[in-house]
Motif scaffolding. Structure first.
Motif, mmCIF file in Angstrom:
data_model
loop_
_atom_site.group_PDB
_atom_site.id
_atom_site.type_symbol
_atom_site.label_atom_id
_atom_site.label_comp_id
_atom_site.label_asym_id
_atom_site.label_seq_id
_atom_site.Cartn_x
_atom_site.Cartn_y
_atom_site.Cartn_z
ATOM 1 N N TYR A 193 0.841 -1.196 0.000
ATOM 2 C CA TYR A 193 0.000 0.000 0.000
ATOM 3 C C TYR A 193 0.876 1.245 0.000
ATOM 4 C CZ TYR A 193 -3.434 -3.400 1.594
ATOM 5 O OH TYR A 193 -4.256 -4.501 1.700
ATOM 6 N N TRP A 194 0.474 2.248 -0.767
ATOM 7 C CA TRP A 194 1.208 3.503 -0.856
ATOM 8 C C TRP A 194 0.305 4.663 -0.459
ATOM 9 C CZ3 TRP A 194 6.274 3.068 -1.477
ATOM 10 C CH2 TRP A 194 6.768 1.888 -2.026
ATOM 11 N N VAL A 244 -11.635 0.797 1.410
ATOM 12 C CA VAL A 244 -12.528 0.429 0.305
ATOM 13 C C VAL A 244 -12.716 1.623 -0.623
ATOM 14 C CG1 VAL A 244 -14.871 -0.288 -0.295
ATOM 15 C CG2 VAL A 244 -13.677 -1.391 1.607
ATOM 16 N N ARG A 245 -12.921 2.803 -0.046
ATOM 17 C CA ARG A 245 -13.080 4.016 -0.855
ATOM 18 C C ARG A 245 -11.791 4.364 -1.599
ATOM 19 N NH1 ARG A 245 -16.338 4.579 3.451
ATOM 20 N NH2 ARG A 245 -14.857 5.578 4.844
ATOM 21 N N VAL A 246 -10.654 4.183 -0.953
ATOM 22 C CA VAL A 246 -9.370 4.459 -1.598
ATOM 23 C C VAL A 246 -9.146 3.487 -2.763
ATOM 24 C CG1 VAL A 246 -6.859 4.471 -1.270
ATOM 25 C CG2 VAL A 246 -8.344 5.479 0.467
ATOM 26 N N LEU A 247 -9.465 2.211 -2.565
ATOM 27 C CA LEU A 247 -9.286 1.219 -3.630
ATOM 28 C C LEU A 247 -10.102 1.571 -4.874
ATOM 29 C CD1 LEU A 247 -9.383 -2.143 -1.647
ATOM 30 C CD2 LEU A 247 -7.380 -1.035 -2.648
ATOM 31 N N ASP A 248 -11.293 2.129 -4.660
ATOM 32 C CA ASP A 248 -12.151 2.492 -5.786
ATOM 33 C C ASP A 248 -11.522 3.566 -6.673
ATOM 34 O OD1 ASP A 248 -14.043 0.637 -5.012
ATOM 35 O OD2 ASP A 248 -15.318 2.113 -3.993
ATOM 36 N N ARG A 249 -10.598 4.345 -6.122
ATOM 37 C CA ARG A 249 -9.943 5.428 -6.880
ATOM 38 C C ARG A 249 -8.516 5.082 -7.282
ATOM 39 N NH1 ARG A 249 -11.534 8.031 -2.133
ATOM 40 N NH2 ARG A 249 -9.372 8.524 -1.716
ATOM 41 N N SER A 250 -8.028 3.938 -6.878
ATOM 42 C CA SER A 250 -6.620 3.597 -7.059
ATOM 43 C C SER A 250 -6.326 2.922 -8.393
ATOM 44 C CB SER A 250 -6.164 2.664 -5.929
ATOM 45 O OG SER A 250 -6.209 3.327 -4.693
ATOM 46 N N SER A 251 -5.052 2.968 -8.747
ATOM 47 C CA SER A 251 -4.552 2.142 -9.847
ATOM 48 C C SER A 251 -3.668 1.065 -9.229
ATOM 49 C CB SER A 251 -3.789 2.987 -10.864
ATOM 50 O OG SER A 251 -2.725 3.675 -10.247
ATOM 51 N N PHE A 252 -3.357 0.047 -10.032
ATOM 52 C CA PHE A 252 -2.649 -1.112 -9.491
ATOM 53 C C PHE A 252 -1.511 -1.527 -10.408
ATOM 54 C CE2 PHE A 252 -7.087 -1.153 -8.306
ATOM 55 C CZ PHE A 252 -7.018 -1.230 -6.931
ATOM 56 N N VAL A 305 -1.897 -2.374 -14.414
ATOM 57 C CA VAL A 305 -3.110 -3.123 -14.751
ATOM 58 C C VAL A 305 -3.937 -2.333 -15.755
ATOM 59 C CG1 VAL A 305 -5.284 -4.013 -13.818
ATOM 60 C CG2 VAL A 305 -3.139 -4.373 -12.574
ATOM 61 N N GLY A 306 -3.955 -1.025 -15.614
ATOM 62 C CA GLY A 306 -4.720 -0.184 -16.528
ATOM 63 C C GLY A 306 -6.198 -0.493 -16.452
ATOM 64 N N SER A 307 -6.850 -0.563 -17.596
ATOM 65 C CA SER A 307 -8.301 -0.768 -17.630
ATOM 66 C C SER A 307 -8.699 -2.239 -17.766
ATOM 67 C CB SER A 307 -8.904 0.028 -18.789
ATOM 68 O OG SER A 307 -8.364 -0.428 -20.014
ATOM 69 N N ARG A 308 -7.727 -3.153 -17.675
ATOM 70 C CA ARG A 308 -8.069 -4.581 -17.769
ATOM 71 C C ARG A 308 -8.987 -4.984 -16.623
ATOM 72 N NH1 ARG A 308 -2.738 -7.767 -17.551
ATOM 73 N NH2 ARG A 308 -2.034 -5.916 -16.451
ATOM 74 N N GLY A 342 4.368 -13.066 -6.045
ATOM 75 C CA GLY A 342 4.194 -11.790 -6.738
ATOM 76 C C GLY A 342 3.867 -10.640 -5.798
ATOM 77 N N THR A 343 3.753 -9.461 -6.410
ATOM 78 C CA THR A 343 3.457 -8.245 -5.662
ATOM 79 C C THR A 343 2.356 -7.466 -6.363
ATOM 80 O OG1 THR A 343 5.753 -8.093 -4.912
ATOM 81 C CG2 THR A 343 4.424 -6.110 -4.726
ATOM 82 N N VAL A 344 1.367 -7.061 -5.575
ATOM 83 C CA VAL A 344 0.321 -6.142 -6.022
ATOM 84 C C VAL A 344 0.576 -4.831 -5.316
ATOM 85 C CG1 VAL A 344 -2.151 -5.621 -5.968
ATOM 86 C CG2 VAL A 344 -1.376 -7.975 -6.377
ATOM 87 N N GLU A 345 0.719 -3.750 -6.069
ATOM 88 C CA GLU A 345 0.919 -2.435 -5.468
ATOM 89 C C GLU A 345 -0.329 -1.594 -5.682
ATOM 90 O OE1 GLU A 345 4.869 -0.782 -5.560
ATOM 91 O OE2 GLU A 345 5.446 -2.430 -6.885
ATOM 92 N N VAL A 346 -0.805 -0.999 -4.592
ATOM 93 C CA VAL A 346 -2.000 -0.152 -4.604
ATOM 94 C C VAL A 346 -1.543 1.297 -4.620
ATOM 95 C CG1 VAL A 346 -4.127 0.456 -3.406
ATOM 96 C CG2 VAL A 346 -3.268 -1.911 -3.317
ATOM 97 N N LEU A 347 -1.856 2.002 -5.723
ATOM 98 C CA LEU A 347 -1.412 3.371 -5.916
ATOM 99 C C LEU A 347 -2.612 4.312 -5.959
ATOM 100 C CD1 LEU A 347 1.051 2.558 -8.820
ATOM 101 C CD2 LEU A 347 1.618 2.809 -6.398
ATOM 102 N N PRO A 348 -2.890 4.978 -4.844
ATOM 103 C CA PRO A 348 -3.993 5.933 -4.855
ATOM 104 C C PRO A 348 -3.612 7.150 -5.687
ATOM 105 C CG PRO A 348 -2.872 5.985 -2.749
ATOM 106 C CD PRO A 348 -2.241 4.884 -3.548
ATOM 107 N N PRO A 349 -4.593 7.972 -6.073
ATOM 108 C CA PRO A 349 -4.254 9.174 -6.830
ATOM 109 C C PRO A 349 -3.328 10.071 -5.994
ATOM 110 C CG PRO A 349 -6.634 8.889 -6.664
ATOM 111 C CD PRO A 349 -6.012 7.840 -5.816
ATOM 112 N N PHE A 350 -2.354 10.645 -6.650
ATOM 113 C CA PHE A 350 -1.398 11.523 -5.986
ATOM 114 C C PHE A 350 -1.710 12.959 -6.370
ATOM 115 C CE2 PHE A 350 0.748 7.475 -6.245
ATOM 116 C CZ PHE A 350 1.320 7.346 -5.006
ATOM 117 N N ALA A 351 -1.556 13.858 -5.423
ATOM 118 C CA ALA A 351 -1.748 15.280 -5.720
ATOM 119 C C ALA A 351 -0.473 15.855 -6.315
ATOM 120 C CB ALA A 351 -2.090 16.029 -4.419
ATOM 121 N N GLY A 352 -0.612 16.954 -6.967
ATOM 122 C CA GLY A 352 0.558 17.626 -7.524
ATOM 123 C C GLY A 352 0.762 17.280 -8.979
ATOM 124 N N GLY A 353 1.920 17.656 -9.496
ATOM 125 C CA GLY A 353 2.163 17.470 -10.910
ATOM 126 C C GLY A 353 3.437 16.824 -11.248
#
Length: 84
Positions: free
Chosen positions: A8-9, A44-52, A59-62, A73-84
């Motif tokens: 988790y990140w 659960v709410r964070v996962l709904d907005r995250s990429s993996f 994973v993209g849109s698959r 293996g490793t699954v990484e949960v990447l929530p949206p990050f602020a900034g640019g």
């Protein structure tokens, strides 16, 4: 069934209360279902907005049911990050 690690990140780490934990699952969908059961609420709410990433690959849109997990293996949960 494969055994590996979910990492988790950022906001996902805060919501899970841990940086990582093991998974036992065949697909990404199964792993995420187990995570939702273990951590109801904010994660659960964070996962709904995250990429993996699965073993470093986006994973993209698959559909998560089609993303197979490897032993060790490793699954990484990447929530949206602020900034640019």
């Amino acid at each position: 069934m494969a055994v590996g690690t979910v990492r988790y990140w950022a906001a996902a780490k805060a919501a899970a209360g841990t940086a990582e934990e093991p998974y036992e699952a065949t697909t990404l969908a199964e792993a995420l279902t187990a995570v939702r059961v273990r951590h109801p609420g904010e994660l659960v709410r964070v996962l709904d907005r995250s990429s993996f990433l699965v073993d470093g690959n986006p994973v993209g849109s698959r559909p998560h049911e089609t993303v197979r997990l490897a032993e060790g293996g490793t699954v990484e949960v990447l929530p949206p990050f602020a900034g640019g």
